[in-house]
Design a protein around this motif. Structure first.
Motif, PDB file in Angstrom:
ATOM      1  N   GLY A  14     -79.071  37.210  -0.996  1.00 39.20           N
ATOM      2  CA  GLY A  14     -80.010  36.256  -0.404  1.00 39.20           C
ATOM      3  C   GLY A  14     -80.702  35.369  -1.412  1.00 39.20           C
ATOM      4  N   ASP A  15     -80.528  35.661  -2.710  1.00 42.32           N
ATOM      5  CA  ASP A  15     -81.149  34.860  -3.766  1.00 42.32           C
ATOM      6  C   ASP A  15     -80.096  33.972  -4.436  1.00 42.32           C
ATOM      7  N   ALA A  16     -80.588  33.005  -5.190  1.00 38.16           N
ATOM      8  CA  ALA A  16     -79.713  32.141  -5.978  1.00 38.16           C
ATOM      9  C   ALA A  16     -80.373  31.906  -7.331  1.00 38.16           C
ATOM     10  N   VAL A  17     -79.556  31.656  -8.350  1.00 38.09           N
ATOM     11  CA  VAL A  17     -80.074  31.410  -9.696  1.00 38.09           C
ATOM     12  C   VAL A  17     -79.432  30.151 -10.269  1.00 38.09           C
ATOM     13  N   THR A  18     -80.145  29.539 -11.196  1.00 37.15           N
ATOM     14  CA  THR A  18     -79.603  28.410 -11.943  1.00 37.15           C
ATOM     15  C   THR A  18     -78.861  28.941 -13.150  1.00 37.15           C
ATOM     16  N   VAL A  19     -77.607  28.549 -13.298  1.00 40.62           N
ATOM     17  CA  VAL A  19     -76.817  28.971 -14.454  1.00 40.62           C
ATOM     18  C   VAL A  19     -76.647  27.780 -15.386  1.00 40.62           C
ATOM     19  N   PRO A  20     -76.524  28.038 -16.691  1.00 40.80           N
ATOM     20  CA  PRO A  20     -76.416  26.937 -17.661  1.00 40.80           C
ATOM     21  C   PRO A  20     -75.120  26.146 -17.486  1.00 40.80           C
ATOM     22  N   PRO A  21     -75.050  24.984 -18.131  1.00 43.19           N
ATOM     23  CA  PRO A  21     -73.784  24.239 -18.163  1.00 43.19           C
ATOM     24  C   PRO A  21     -72.676  25.085 -18.783  1.00 43.19           C
ATOM     25  N   LEU A  22     -71.447  24.717 -18.493  1.00 40.41           N
ATOM     26  CA  LEU A  22     -70.320  25.470 -19.035  1.00 40.41           C
ATOM     27  C   LEU A  22     -70.249  25.376 -20.554  1.00 40.41           C
ATOM     28  N   HIS A  23     -70.664  24.240 -21.106  1.00 39.89           N
ATOM     29  CA  HIS A  23     -70.602  24.026 -22.543  1.00 39.89           C
ATOM     30  C   HIS A  23     -71.982  23.689 -23.077  1.00 39.89           C
ATOM     31  N   PRO A  24     -72.250  24.012 -24.350  1.00 41.36           N
ATOM     32  CA  PRO A  24     -73.547  23.657 -24.930  1.00 41.36           C
ATOM     33  C   PRO A  24     -73.771  22.159 -24.851  1.00 41.36           C
ATOM     34  N   THR A  51     -83.597  16.379 -26.796  1.00 42.05           N
ATOM     35  CA  THR A  51     -84.250  17.673 -26.912  1.00 42.05           C
ATOM     36  C   THR A  51     -83.258  18.793 -26.638  1.00 42.05           C
ATOM     37  N   PRO A  52     -83.484  19.978 -27.177  1.00 44.03           N
ATOM     38  CA  PRO A  52     -82.574  21.092 -26.935  1.00 44.03           C
ATOM     39  C   PRO A  52     -82.520  21.449 -25.455  1.00 44.03           C
ATOM     40  N   ALA A  53     -81.380  21.942 -25.022  1.00 47.39           N
ATOM     41  CA  ALA A  53     -81.227  22.330 -23.624  1.00 47.39           C
ATOM     42  C   ALA A  53     -82.179  23.464 -23.275  1.00 47.39           C
ATOM     43  N   VAL A  54     -82.703  23.420 -22.046  1.00 42.67           N
ATOM     44  CA  VAL A  54     -83.591  24.486 -21.599  1.00 42.67           C
ATOM     45  C   VAL A  54     -82.800  25.612 -20.960  1.00 42.67           C
ATOM     46  N   SER A  55     -81.494  25.436 -20.838  1.00 39.95           N
ATOM     47  CA  SER A  55     -80.647  26.438 -20.213  1.00 39.95           C
ATOM     48  C   SER A  55     -79.354  26.541 -21.012  1.00 39.95           C
ATOM     49  N   ARG A  56     -79.047  27.747 -21.512  1.00 35.40           N
ATOM     50  CA  ARG A  56     -77.834  27.904 -22.319  1.00 35.40           C
ATOM     51  C   ARG A  56     -77.342  29.339 -22.231  1.00 35.40           C
ATOM     52  N   TRP A  57     -76.074  29.516 -22.550  1.00 38.42           N
ATOM     53  CA  TRP A  57     -75.471  30.841 -22.553  1.00 38.42           C
ATOM     54  C   TRP A  57     -75.715  31.529 -23.886  1.00 38.42           C
ATOM     55  N   LEU A  58     -76.125  32.783 -23.836  1.00 38.43           N
ATOM     56  CA  LEU A  58     -76.186  33.625 -25.027  1.00 38.43           C
ATOM     57  C   LEU A  58     -74.923  34.468 -25.131  1.00 38.43           C
ATOM     58  N   VAL A  59     -74.469  34.977 -24.006  1.00 34.34           N
ATOM     59  CA  VAL A  59     -73.183  35.679 -23.899  1.00 34.34           C
ATOM     60  C   VAL A  59     -72.457  35.017 -22.732  1.00 34.34           C
ATOM     61  N   ALA A  60     -71.550  34.113 -23.040  1.00 36.77           N
ATOM     62  CA  ALA A  60     -70.896  33.330 -21.992  1.00 36.77           C
ATOM     63  C   ALA A  60     -69.778  34.121 -21.322  1.00 36.77           C
ATOM     64  N   GLY A 103     -72.903  47.337 -24.595  1.00 36.67           N
ATOM     65  CA  GLY A 103     -72.737  45.886 -24.527  1.00 36.67           C
ATOM     66  C   GLY A 103     -73.345  45.367 -23.242  1.00 36.67           C
ATOM     67  N   SER A 104     -73.102  44.115 -22.942  1.00 36.58           N
ATOM     68  CA  SER A 104     -73.678  43.513 -21.742  1.00 36.58           C
ATOM     69  C   SER A 104     -72.643  42.686 -21.024  1.00 36.58           C
ATOM     70  N   GLY A 105     -72.993  42.245 -19.839  1.00 44.22           N
ATOM     71  CA  GLY A 105     -72.232  41.213 -19.172  1.00 44.22           C
ATOM     72  C   GLY A 105     -72.713  39.868 -19.680  1.00 44.22           C
ATOM     73  N   PRO A 106     -72.406  38.791 -18.981  1.00 44.52           N
ATOM     74  CA  PRO A 106     -72.926  37.485 -19.386  1.00 44.52           C
ATOM     75  C   PRO A 106     -74.454  37.477 -19.435  1.00 44.52           C
ATOM     76  N   VAL A 107     -74.987  36.721 -20.377  1.00 43.48           N
ATOM     77  CA  VAL A 107     -76.438  36.598 -20.543  1.00 43.48           C
ATOM     78  C   VAL A 107     -76.757  35.130 -20.788  1.00 43.48           C
ATOM     79  N   ALA A 108     -77.793  34.634 -20.133  1.00 45.15           N
ATOM     80  CA  ALA A 108     -78.203  33.248 -20.302  1.00 45.15           C
ATOM     81  C   ALA A 108     -79.688  33.170 -20.610  1.00 45.15           C
ATOM     82  N   ALA A 109     -80.072  32.099 -21.285  1.00 49.59           N
ATOM     83  CA  ALA A 109     -81.484  31.783 -21.489  1.00 49.59           C
ATOM     84  C   ALA A 109     -81.802  30.582 -20.614  1.00 49.59           C
ATOM     85  N   HIS A 110     -82.882  30.698 -19.824  1.00 47.90           N
ATOM     86  CA  HIS A 110     -83.228  29.610 -18.908  1.00 47.90           C
ATOM     87  C   HIS A 110     -84.739  29.489 -18.794  1.00 47.90           C
TER      88      HIS A 110
END
Length: 205
Positions: A126-136, A152-161, A81-88
């Protein structure tokens, strides 16, 4: 090494929740040095993406979309399995155990399939990332609807929240395994799609 999968928790069903639970939000916010500020922002703007630092609570492995989805598929179909996964923005973000961003590139350097793995961006201390909104949500939101613009569809969303306060996160060894399996899968598909040569002509006997 390519066929070795560490002894890790096995989850047999792919999660379908695309939104973050309250416990998951607590976990995400804990990555910030000011978690209360992050939670307050989410309370007022739940549809807005956020920027969170890596290295203490999680690292992030950032892969091209197709290869990243193949990694996630391998992790859930044949792995732990995986941990959280997002599409961005056309890429897949796999949340990993702290320290993975530093170790995974060196492990890949010793792997014979490394040349078949597309460039990965490894975000750690030392790095930072953009995470999707909490809800679709939709990228344009209510403002666009009010203005009569197309939504338009969101450009950032959770696949495994994230849905628990302490999610299991894969380490570098597990993600190395997923990279190799995804590279092999791609190579097999290329071989199957390659045109076959002409059949040899039959000569009269």
């Amino acid at each position: 090494m390519s066929d070795w999968l560490p002894d890790t928790p096995r989850t047999l069903t792919f999660p379908t929740a695309a939104y973050v639970t309250l416990a998951g939000a607590d976990w995400l916010a804990s990555a910030s040095p000011h978690p209360d500020t992050v939670q307050a922002l989410w309370a007022t703007r739940p549809a807005a993406p956020s920027v969170l630092p890596c290295g203490s609570v999680f690292d992030v492995i950032n892969a091209p979309a197709l290869f990243g989805r193949r990694m996630v598929d391998r992790l859930w179909s044949a792995g732990p399995g995986s941990g959280p996964v997002a599409a961005h923005r056309g890429r897949i973000l796999l949340f990993a155990a702290p320290g993975t961003a530093q170790r995974l590139p060196s492990l890949l350097g010793w792997e014979e399939w490394a040349r078949a793995v597309p460039p990965l961006l490894c975000h750690g201390s030392g790095d930072a990332v953009t995470v999707p909104p909490l809800h679709p949500c939709h990228a344009s939101g209510a403002d666009a609807e009010g203005a009569g613009e197309a939504v338009t569809p969101a450009v950032s969303r959770w696949l495994v929240a994230p849905d628990v306060r302490s999610p299991w996160l894969p380490g570098p060894d597990v993600l190395l395994w997923a990279c190799v399996r995804a590279a092999r899968w791609a190579a097999d598909e290329e071989r199957e799609a390659a045109p076959q040569g002409p059949l040899p002509a039959l000569t009269p006997g």
